[in-house]
Each structure stands twice: as structure tokens, then as C-alpha cells.
Scaffold this motif. Structure first.
Motif, mmCIF file in Angstrom:
data_model
loop_
_atom_site.group_PDB
_atom_site.id
_atom_site.type_symbol
_atom_site.label_atom_id
_atom_site.label_comp_id
_atom_site.label_asym_id
_atom_site.label_seq_id
_atom_site.Cartn_x
_atom_site.Cartn_y
_atom_site.Cartn_z
ATOM 1 N N ALA A 1 0.820 -1.210 0.000
ATOM 2 C CA ALA A 1 0.000 0.000 0.000
ATOM 3 C C ALA A 1 0.858 1.266 0.000
ATOM 4 C CB ALA A 1 -0.924 -0.009 1.214
ATOM 5 N N LYS A 2 2.124 1.145 -0.398
ATOM 6 C CA LYS A 2 3.005 2.309 -0.346
ATOM 7 C C LYS A 2 2.559 3.400 -1.309
ATOM 8 C CE LYS A 2 7.070 -0.220 1.309
ATOM 9 N NZ LYS A 2 8.450 -0.635 1.021
ATOM 10 N N GLU A 3 2.172 3.013 -2.493
ATOM 11 C CA GLU A 3 1.714 4.019 -3.466
ATOM 12 C C GLU A 3 0.427 4.680 -2.986
ATOM 13 O OE1 GLU A 3 0.446 4.313 -8.205
ATOM 14 O OE2 GLU A 3 1.439 2.521 -7.407
ATOM 15 N N GLU A 4 -0.499 3.868 -2.469
ATOM 16 C CA GLU A 4 -1.769 4.414 -1.983
ATOM 17 C C GLU A 4 -1.555 5.314 -0.758
ATOM 18 O OE1 GLU A 4 -1.166 1.354 -2.760
ATOM 19 O OE2 GLU A 4 -2.674 0.660 -4.216
ATOM 20 N N PHE A 5 -0.583 4.965 0.085
ATOM 21 C CA PHE A 5 -0.306 5.809 1.238
ATOM 22 C C PHE A 5 0.234 7.156 0.785
ATOM 23 C CE2 PHE A 5 2.478 7.380 4.649
ATOM 24 C CZ PHE A 5 1.576 7.426 5.696
ATOM 25 N N GLY A 6 1.098 7.138 -0.236
ATOM 26 C CA GLY A 6 1.601 8.396 -0.782
ATOM 27 C C GLY A 6 0.477 9.277 -1.294
ATOM 28 N N GLN A 7 -0.525 8.666 -1.944
ATOM 29 C CA GLN A 7 -1.665 9.439 -2.437
ATOM 30 C C GLN A 7 -2.507 9.952 -1.282
ATOM 31 O OE1 GLN A 7 -2.272 10.306 -5.761
ATOM 32 N NE2 GLN A 7 -3.660 11.677 -4.654
ATOM 33 N N PHE A 8 -2.611 9.158 -0.234
ATOM 34 C CA PHE A 8 -3.353 9.586 0.958
ATOM 35 C C PHE A 8 -2.713 10.835 1.558
ATOM 36 C CE2 PHE A 8 -3.423 9.159 5.688
ATOM 37 C CZ PHE A 8 -4.745 9.509 5.887
ATOM 38 N N VAL A 9 -1.399 10.837 1.702
ATOM 39 C CA VAL A 9 -0.700 12.011 2.219
ATOM 40 C C VAL A 9 -0.868 13.186 1.278
ATOM 41 C CG1 VAL A 9 1.560 12.935 2.863
ATOM 42 C CG2 VAL A 9 0.954 10.595 3.490
ATOM 43 N N ALA A 10 -0.847 12.902 -0.040
ATOM 44 C CA ALA A 10 -1.038 13.966 -1.017
ATOM 45 C C ALA A 10 -2.416 14.598 -0.892
ATOM 46 C CB ALA A 10 -0.834 13.410 -2.429
ATOM 47 N N LYS B 1 3.997 31.519 -8.835
ATOM 48 C CA LYS B 1 3.400 30.190 -8.723
ATOM 49 C C LYS B 1 4.510 29.219 -8.336
ATOM 50 C CE LYS B 1 2.365 27.798 -12.416
ATOM 51 N NZ LYS B 1 1.702 27.347 -13.651
ATOM 52 N N VAL B 2 4.303 28.535 -7.205
ATOM 53 C CA VAL B 2 5.310 27.616 -6.686
ATOM 54 C C VAL B 2 4.788 26.196 -6.875
ATOM 55 C CG1 VAL B 2 6.706 26.970 -4.692
ATOM 56 C CG2 VAL B 2 6.006 29.364 -5.008
ATOM 57 N N VAL B 3 5.537 25.371 -7.576
ATOM 58 C CA VAL B 3 5.077 24.037 -7.981
ATOM 59 C C VAL B 3 6.069 22.989 -7.489
ATOM 60 C CG1 VAL B 3 4.477 22.550 -9.936
ATOM 61 C CG2 VAL B 3 3.912 24.990 -10.000
ATOM 62 N N GLY B 4 5.501 21.863 -7.025
ATOM 63 C CA GLY B 4 6.341 20.765 -6.593
ATOM 64 C C GLY B 4 6.394 19.644 -7.612
ATOM 65 N N THR B 5 7.373 18.792 -7.492
ATOM 66 C CA THR B 5 7.514 17.593 -8.317
ATOM 67 C C THR B 5 7.894 16.439 -7.399
ATOM 68 O OG1 THR B 5 9.877 17.851 -8.768
ATOM 69 C CG2 THR B 5 8.345 19.017 -10.226
ATOM 70 N N LYS B 6 7.928 15.250 -7.973
ATOM 71 C CA LYS B 6 8.352 14.092 -7.187
ATOM 72 C C LYS B 6 9.807 14.208 -6.741
ATOM 73 C CE LYS B 6 5.056 10.647 -8.824
ATOM 74 N NZ LYS B 6 4.856 9.315 -9.428
ATOM 75 N N ASP B 7 10.585 15.029 -7.453
ATOM 76 C CA ASP B 7 11.985 15.220 -7.084
ATOM 77 C C ASP B 7 12.163 16.337 -6.063
ATOM 78 O OD1 ASP B 7 12.759 13.217 -8.837
ATOM 79 O OD2 ASP B 7 12.893 14.611 -10.527
ATOM 80 N N SER B 8 11.046 16.908 -5.593
ATOM 81 C CA SER B 8 11.139 18.028 -4.656
ATOM 82 C C SER B 8 11.599 17.598 -3.273
ATOM 83 C CB SER B 8 9.788 18.734 -4.543
ATOM 84 O OG SER B 8 9.434 19.331 -5.772
ATOM 85 N N THR B 9 11.504 16.300 -2.970
ATOM 86 C CA THR B 9 11.859 15.832 -1.634
ATOM 87 C C THR B 9 12.506 14.462 -1.716
ATOM 88 O OG1 THR B 9 10.971 15.228 0.539
ATOM 89 C CG2 THR B 9 9.534 14.889 -1.342
ATOM 90 N N ALA B 10 13.367 14.198 -0.763
ATOM 91 C CA ALA B 10 13.960 12.861 -0.653
ATOM 92 C C ALA B 10 13.107 11.942 0.204
ATOM 93 C CB ALA B 10 15.373 12.974 -0.068
ATOM 94 N N THR B 11 12.088 12.485 0.839
ATOM 95 C CA THR B 11 11.179 11.680 1.675
ATOM 96 C C THR B 11 10.173 10.992 0.765
ATOM 97 O OG1 THR B 11 11.421 13.276 3.469
ATOM 98 C CG2 THR B 11 9.564 11.741 3.599
ATOM 99 N N VAL B 12 10.267 9.675 0.676
ATOM 100 C CA VAL B 12 9.488 8.959 -0.334
ATOM 101 C C VAL B 12 7.987 9.109 -0.097
ATOM 102 C CG1 VAL B 12 11.279 7.315 -0.948
ATOM 103 C CG2 VAL B 12 9.785 6.827 1.002
#
Length: 793
Positions: free
Chosen positions: A463-472, A618-629
Motif C-alpha cells: 500500500a506504499k503508493e496508496e499511502f503516498g496518495q493519501f498524504v497527497a 506560482k510555486v510548484v512541486g515535483t516528485k523530485d522536490s523531496t527525498a522523503t518517499v
């Protein structure tokens, strides 16, 4: 003989005549006549010999044959009827009775006494023969069990038809052997099945006859009560505290499954309740009735006594925890007394019940849902890049509604939980380690309040991917719903004693206010240009990340991309060294690495910054914005509006200046030597490599400075430029302007100098951060009074 011959000749003549006359008929008529003759039982006409054949009669059509048959039938009937009536029929009836089968569907016992009881019964008889019959019982039926005569009962007549009969009767059962019947009653309550032997002499009315002295011997196989092995609990409540601190009132509504067709009125029944050797208390059932062949409701009321021994308290804790958690707990009940009329005991019934131990599975028939409506007032998640997918979760305030099926005084002093988070139908993560926390309970309101100490939230592998979406979703949405399930434990004070309730399941939907980052306006303050290199300008500022929720997210360093909101063009990166968003304004120190790809936008941004303009960003994030998976998905969905102010108040880059010219230069090469004093409002060195400045006076073009030079203006410091040449325009028009307007306006210019306000439009080539700093062109305008001198030579 002559008579017979004459008749024969007459028949032949008639046949011949008929034959002759038929020759005169048409063909169709002949054919019809011929067909009719074929059916009259005689031989056909013999045309070959020209005369009719002889007619012969069949034997079974003769009167002699039928007379003989009738005589034989009369003789047979005269012999068989008496034989059937007096010999065969009784034996036939006895045989039918012997081979018939009797069953009992219901046998209810009421008004029990030491000598007998009333019984009402229903049953049936099968294989009762093909003739309608009435079976009468002139003598009582004797009921025996294992060779002992238990008792007797009279029965009404039974009518059979079509091979079966229905038994419906009410009668009195008289006990013959009281000791044997007591033994039977005890066995019947506990055994799986038993066999009664019924004996009597009956008489049968059939085919108009009464057949007497028919022996009846039937084995009636019936189910025993089997210890009421499937006792079920329909409800288990504690209506209130017992007086004098003596425990708690208890009320159980049970269904005692009675597989036997035998039912009975028990009246008042008293039972002692036990669990694992702990005496729980005594309960009483009033007007208790066992219904044969079906569950029988039984209401038991009494008191659960207060426990003081720790072993007994532990047993009570398990008992109550299992009940609240929906688990089956096998308790036992021992009979104390039974009185059918509520006053007097019947020995054979009491002895049977007192020898019986009832196994009572204590479980709620429906899920109790004791804990419900969980509300997480605040929630913190600290993400650790060194230990991915095991963030630390905590909460200062969790409230939960609870509803106990008991109306007793309960206080909860400590609570611990294991918990799972479910999102969009999938289990995401678990808090497996329960930590005890202090709790406050409001029994009247049905609310318990407690905290969740910092606990590891272990994300499931699938559920790692789903947890990431939950946090998002928690990060970018205004609110987010999810479900929590788990097991709660509580140390509770009750009238029965202080018990530890464990493993109580809960299942609740939770709606939390999200960070709603994409809707916030992240205001920027305290912008300081602190440095620069060949790649970028470094700006330090404070960015407000307002958080209207009670959610806390901590996730280390974050690098976001900044765009100009108007043109959507790239400006650089916003670095947040330590993301820690808590409820409130969250003024967050950040670094802006400014290096746009568009040079025009670059120069415009820096120039307007110096004038104090406000820049929509406008400030935008990407998946590379953080090292925290766990935060990568969240960062990839972040789009924050922001606004960055320029320098306030806007500074004048030129603070003073001197312009010196002569009549010769003005009418000759038309040049004025100029020196200006520059100020650097930045917190880093400003390297100047040249400028192009347009100078005007009251809207009249006065000249241009186009100079290449090198100069470093220190951070927050000033410096004078080298001598610069102001090139005036050529032509008669500028000369007339000088003599008729400019000089006449400032007559002191020739007498030592005058302060003249010039409008400066400057394009300055610079490097922010020193000679090796970030290159740019600053465009600014200002009005500056410059000391202007003019001499003859």
C-alpha cells in the motif's frame, strides 16, 4: 330334424334372395351392404358356388356360458366372505397395526406434580393400510423406558385414511414408577435421544366391522433435550448498580434450544452462573417454559457480585472484554431450584434439572459497536527519510463516542489502541504497538477523550503508493475522509470491580481538515538578496504556509519550482531547508535560487524588485522536490500561489552627482563630464560593468551616458563612479534650448553651480554577488538633483 333342415333351407333362400336383389342396386349401395354384412357375425357370401355360407355363433355370446359363470361366482362368495370377515380381516388388521409407524411431533407437560401431569400431544401414524379406519383405545397406553414402566395415559380415538392418521390429543399422564420416572427425567434433559415403548390393546373400526383385541406395541424414538447444547444469548444487559456496593444487576434473555418434542412448564427456576471457576452471581427465571422442538425464550434476572480477588477480576475482565468485542465466552449455569407453580418443587423435575450443567455461550447476537464516531482533533506525522514508510504518528486529542450495553457506573482512566488506517477500500498502515495514555470519560455524554503518544505508523508493503496518495490528498485538499479500525483497551472502574477491558473493536469514519496547500496564498516577506554566483542569485525570505487544519507534517528539506504567475515562465527554485507545517501561520525560512532562462524576464524581475513592485508567483512541486518517499506524491501535486514584494521603500540607486561642462564643450563636442554616487541596497556586492543612461530635463532630452567601466559597490554600501561622459544632442535646436530655457532657469550654474533635477533612465549591466556573480541588466528610472556647473573655459 326336419324342423332344423327347413329352417336352414329358409335361411339359404333368404340369403339368395338378398343376393339377387342386391344385383339391382347401384355399386355404392352394394358396397355399403357388403360392409354391413361383414360386421353381423356371420360368414361371407360364397360367390364362387353361388350360395350363402353356413352361419356360426361365438361361444361367449351364448346364454349357457353366462349362466354357468354366475353359479360359480355365487359359490365362491359364499365361501370367501365369512373367511375374510372372521379369519383374514383380524389378522390383516393386526398385521397393519404391527407394521404401522408412530411418531410424536409435540408432547407438552403442564401442571406437573409428584404423581403425574397433564400432557397435550400431536403426532401421526403412517403405513396404516388402504382402508379408512378408526382406532379406539379402550385401555390406557403404558409408557415404558429401558424396561421400566414410567406411566400411563388414555388416548382418544384416531381416524386413519389413505394410510395415515393424525394424532391430536390432551390427556393426563399418571406416573407408575416415581423413581424410574425421576431417572428418566434426569436422562432426558441430557441425552441426545431415547426410546419409549408404548403398549396397549386397541379396537379398530374398518369395512363396517369392529375388530377387537388388537395388540398395540410401538417403539417411539424421540430426541432428548441434549443438555440444551445450543443455548443462545439474545441480550445481556446490566440495568444498574446493585445496592450497598454489592455488584450490578444483570438481565439475560436467552433461547434454550430444545431439540426434543417434549416440552414442559418449569415455572420458577434459579441458576448459579460461573466462568472459569469464578462465581458470577445468581439469576432467576420466572414463568419459564420449555417448548418442544424449538428454541424457548428464557429471561434470567439477578445480580453479578462484586469481585475483589485478582484472579476473579482477571476472569471478569476477559468475560466483559470478549462480550464487548463480539467474542464467544463459554459460561456455565448450575441449577439451584425449580418450582413449576412458583411455590412447590417437584422432586423428579428438580433432581433432573439440578443434575444438569448448562453451557451458556455469552456473546452479543449483534455487533455492539461500542466505540464509534472517532474524531482526531489534531494529527501529526513526522517522516524520516532514513526510515521510509514508518512515519511517527501522534495526536494530542482524540475523542470517541462510546455506548456500553450496560447502565452501570463506569469510569475509564487509561486507554491504549492499536489502529489501522483505511483509504478508498484499502488498508494503508497500522499502529501495532499500543501505548497507554491517560483518558477522561464522560459517561452521561458517552464521550471519552485521550491522546495518541508518538507511535510508529507502519505502512503496508502493498500500500506504499496508496499511502503516498493519501498524504497527497491530505496536503492539497480542504478536507479528507478516511476510516480507522482497531482494538481499544481501557482500564475501567465498575460496580463489579476494576477491570481491564481489552480488544474492543472500533470502526469509524474520520474526516479531517486538510492542509489545502493549493488554495493558500503563501505570502513572502523579508526578502533579502544575500548572494550570487555564475548560476543564480540567492534570496533569503520568509514564506508563510498558513495551515487552517490541525494536521502537522514534518518532512525535511524540500525544493520547489518557482514560476512567474503572469507569464508562467521559469524563475528558479525555492528551497525549504526543513518543512515543518503545524497549525497556524507557519512563517518558514526559505531560500530562493533565482536563475530564469528568459533574460528579459530576468532583467524585468530584478529591476522591478528594486522599485518595490509585488510579483505574483506560482510555486510548484515535483516528485523530485523531496527525498522523503512518502511525500513525493504530495509534492508532485502541490501548486501554491504566492506573492513576493520588492524593496520597500524603493531606494534611489543614484544618491548624488556632479555634471561639469564648458561653453567650449557645449558648442564643440557637446560633452559634459559626469560623476554619480551609487548606493547598493542589496546584502551582497554589486559589480557594475557599464551603463547606458538617458538624461532628460523637464521632458527635454538632455543627453546620453554610454560607458563601459568596472566598479564594485559593496553590500549595503555606496561608491562613486569614474568620470562618465554625458553626450548632448547635436544641432541648433539643443543650443537654443540651452540658452533660452535651461540656463535662464538656473543662472547660478555659471556662478558656481546649481542643483538641477534630472530624470534618469538607466540600463546598468551588473553582476549580483561581485565580479563572479550572476549577470543581469538593471533598468530603473529616477529623478535626481545633480550639482551642475558651467564655465567659460
Amino acid at each position: 330334424m326336419s324342423t332344423g333342415s327347413d329352417e336352414h333351407l329358409t335361411e339359404k333362400a333368404a340369403a339368395h334372395k338378398a343376393s339377387s336383389s342386391s344385383e339391382d342396386l347401384p355399386y355404392s349401395a352394394k358396397e355399403t351392404e357388403y360392409n354391413d354384412d361383414k360386421d353381423d357375425g356371420f360368414d361371407e357370401y360364397d360367390e364362387e358356388y353361388g350360395h350363402a355360407a353356413e352361419k356360426r355363433v361365438r361361444f361367449y355370446k351364448t346364454k349357457r356360458f353366462w349362466i354357468r359363470c354366475l353359479v360359480i361366482l355365487v359359490i365362491l362368495l359364499a365361501i370367501l366372505i365369512p373367511l375374510i370377515i372372521f379369519v383374514i380381516l383380524p389378522k390383516l388388521v393386526q398385521s397393519i397395526v404391527n407394521h404401522s409407524e408412530m411418531s410424536m411431533n409435540q408432547l407438552n407437560m403442564t401442571d406437573a406434580s409428584e404423581t403425574g401431569m397433564k400432557v397435550s400431544l400431536t403426532g401421526g401414524i403412517s403405513n396404516a393400510g388402504i382402508f379408512p379406519a378408526t382406532i379406539e383405545f379402550p385401555e390406557p397406553i403404558i409408557v415404558s423406558w429401558e424396561g421400566h414402566k414410567l406411566g400411563s395415559m388414555k388416548m382418544s380415538a384416531i381416524k386413519a385414511s389413505g394410510g395415515s392418521a393424525t394424532i391430536v390429543d390432551s390427556t393426563t399422564f399418571t406416573i407408575i414408577d416415581k423413581e424410574a420416572f425421576g431417572t428418566f427425567a434426569k436422562e432426558m434433559l441430557s441425552i441426545e435421544h431415547f426410546t419409549w415403548t408404548l403398549t396397549s390393546t386397541v379396537q379398530v373400526h374398518a369395512v363396517g366391522r369392529v375388530i377387537k383385541d388388537i395388540n398395540l406395541t410401538k417403539e417411539l424414538k424421540m430426541l432428548g433435550m441434549n443438555g440444551f447444547g445450543k443455548v443462545t444469548i439474545d441480550s445481556f444487559t446490566m440495568p444498574g448498580d446493585a445496592p450497598n456496593n454489592g455488584g450490578a444487576y444483570v438481565r439475560l434473555v436467552t433461547s434454550m434450544n430444545n431439540p426434543s418434542p417434549i416440552g414442559m412448564v418449569l415455572g420458577t427456576m434459579v441458576l448459579d452462573m460461573f466462568y472459569q471457576g469464578t462465581f458470577l452471581g445468581q439469576v432467576t427465571a420466572q414463568n419459564a417454559v420449555l417448548v418442544g422442538g424449538s428454541p424457548s425464550p428464557l429471561v434470567l434476572e439477578g445480580i453479578l457480585v462484586r469481585q475483589t480477588n485478582q484472579t476473579d477480576l482477571d476472569n471478569i475482565s476477559v468475560l466483559m472484554s470478549n462480550f464487548l468485542g463480539g467474542k464467544v465466552t463459554m459460561t456455565s449455569a448450575k441449577g439451584v431450584s425449580v418450582k413449576p407453580d412458583g411455590v412447590t418443587a417437584v422432586s423428579w423435575l428438580s433432581n433432573g434439572l439440578l443434575a444438569l450443567t448448562l453451557n451458556v455461550p455469552l456473546v452479543s447476537p449483534v455487533p455492539l459497536n461500542v466505540i464509534r464516531d472517532i474524531s482526531i482533533k489534531d494529527m501529526g506525522m513526522v517522516f524520516n527519510p532514513a526510515n521510509p514508510f514508518v512515519p511517527t504518528a501522534s495526536s494530542n486529542t482524540v475523542t470517541a463516542g462510546f455506548k456500553l450495553p450496560f447502565n452501570i457506573t463506569v469510569g475509564m482512566t487509561n486507554v491504549s489502541n492499536t489502529m489501522s488506517i483505511h483509504y478508498k477500500g484499502k488498508t494503508l498502515a497500522n499502529i501495532d504497538t499500543a501505548v497507554w495514555a491517560e483518558a477522561r470519560s464522560d459517561i452521561a455524554a458517552g464521550i471519552i477523550t485521550f491522546g495518541l503518544p508518538p507511535s510508529p505508523l507502519v505502512v503496508q508493503e502493498d500500500a506504499k503508493e496508496e499511502f503516498g496518495q493519501f498524504v497527497a490528498d491530505l496536503t492539497v485538499n480542504q478536507e479528507q475522509s478516511f476510516a480507522v479500525t482497531g482494538l481499544a483497551s481501557a482500564i475501567s472502574t465498575t460496580p463489579i470491580g476494576t477491570v481491564k477491558l481489552t480488544g474492543i473493536p472500533f470502526n469509524s469514519n474520520v474526516t479531517m481538515t486538510g492542509l489545502n496547500f493549493n488554495a493558500i496564498d503563501a505570502a513572502v516577506t523579508n526578502v533579502i538578496v544575500s548572494g550570487g554566483n555564475e548560476d543564480h542569485i540567492i534570496m533569503n525570505q520568509t514564506v508563510a504556509l498558513p495551515n487552517a487544519s490541525n494536521l502537522t507534517v514534518s518532512g525535511g528539506s524540500v525544493l520547489l519550482t518557482v514560476y512567474d504567475k503572469v507569464t508562467d515562465q521559469y524563475l528558479g527554485e525555492l528551497s525549504i531547508p526543513n518543512l515543518n507545517v503545524v497549525p497556524g501561520a507557519n512563517p518558514t525560512p526559505t531560500n530562493f535560487l533565482f536563475h530564469p532562462k528568459n533574460t528579459t524576464l530576468r532583467d524585468q524581475f530584478l529591476s522591478e524588485y528594486l522599485t518595490g513592485a509585488v510579483f505574483p508567483l506560482k510555486v510548484v512541486g515535483t516528485k523530485d522536490s523531496t527525498a522523503t518517499v512518502e511525500l513525493k506524491q504530495a509534492m508532485s501535486q502541490v501548486t501554491i500561489s504566492s506573492s513576493a514584494p520588492g524593496l520597500m521603500p524603493p531606494p534611489n540607486l543614484v544618491v548624488s552627482g556632479t555634471a561639469v561642462s564648458t561653453i567650449g564643450t557645449l558648442v564643440g563636442n557637446r560633452q559634459t563630464t559626469t560623476t554619480v554616487n551609487m548606493i547598493n541596497p542589496l546584502a551582497t556586492d554589486l559589480y557594475i560593468s557599464g551603463q547606458v543612461t538617458q538624461v532628460t530635463w523637464k521632458g527635454n532630452f538632455f543627453g546620453t551616458i554610454d560607458a563601459k567601466y568596472e566598479q564594485v559597490v559593496p553590500a549595503k554600501g555606496t561608491a562613486s563612479t569614474p568620470s562618465l561622459i554625458l553626450q548632448h544632442p547635436s544641432g541648433l535646436e539643443f543650443g537654443l534650448f540651452l540658452t533660452t530655457q535651461f540656463v535662464t532657469s538656473y543662472p547660478l550654474i555659471a556662478l558656481g553651480g546649481a542643483m538641477v533635477p534630472f530624470d534618469l533612465d538607466v540600463l546598468m549591466s551588473v553582476r549580483v554577488g561581485g565580479p563572479n556573480g550572476y549577470p543581469a541588466t538593471i533598468h530603473y528610472k529616477q529623478t535626481q538633483e545633480i550639482l551642475t556647473k558651467m564655465s567659460l573655459f
